[in-house]
Design an enzyme around this catalytic site. Sequence first.
Site, short mmCIF file in Angstrom:
data_model
loop_
_atom_site.label_atom_id
_atom_site.label_comp_id
_atom_site.label_asym_id
_atom_site.label_seq_id
_atom_site.Cartn_x
_atom_site.Cartn_y
_atom_site.Cartn_z
CB CYS A 24 18.03 11.70 34.18
SG CYS A 24 19.05 10.30 33.66
CG HIS A 69 31.47 13.33 49.13
ND1 HIS A 69 32.55 12.87 48.42
CD2 HIS A 69 30.99 12.27 49.79
CE1 HIS A 69 32.72 11.59 48.65
NE2 HIS A 69 31.77 11.19 49.48
CD GLU A 134 25.56 11.22 33.88
OE1 GLU A 134 24.65 10.43 33.61
OE2 GLU A 134 25.38 12.46 33.99
ZN ZN Z 1 22.57 11.28 36.50
#
Ligand code: ZN
Length: 144
Positions: A24, A69, A134
């Site tokens: 991450c 975006h 996520e």
């Molecule tokens: Zn992430």
Amino acid sequence: MTFKVYREHWACIGHRIPGHKGKCKNLHGHNYKFTFEIEGPEVDENGILVDFGDIKDTLCKWIDDNWDHKTILWKEDGLLMLLKQSESPLMYGVVQVDFCPTAEKIAEYLIRTVAPTIFNEYKGRFLMKCTVQETEKCSASYEV
Ligand SMILES: [Zn+2]
């Protein structure tokens, strides 16, 4: 007795978690799924707590206008500082935020900072919970 209304929304957003011990820390993105949960004690004369369209026109639109975006980077992120110093054209599409953009903190920000100014104007209608997903397996939420 409480009524609850849910609306989901999707957006493609880039981020990274500086200092993370795993993957991450790398710049990457997700097809985020947001779930907004609105709660209230009464419905109107049409039996509606809050119109789904009102959620779309406020919370979903805010995400589309501000984050979809784009890449959100923490103001303390060294990568953001580098991009700023170089006045890089890559700054286009980068949004600075005051928090480390984990799913947990994104959910908190939407509840505490975004919703009060653009959504809670609907009297007695409050965004009570926001879930930020996520991946299919991983999500976090913030609830007031
Ligand atoms: Zn992430």
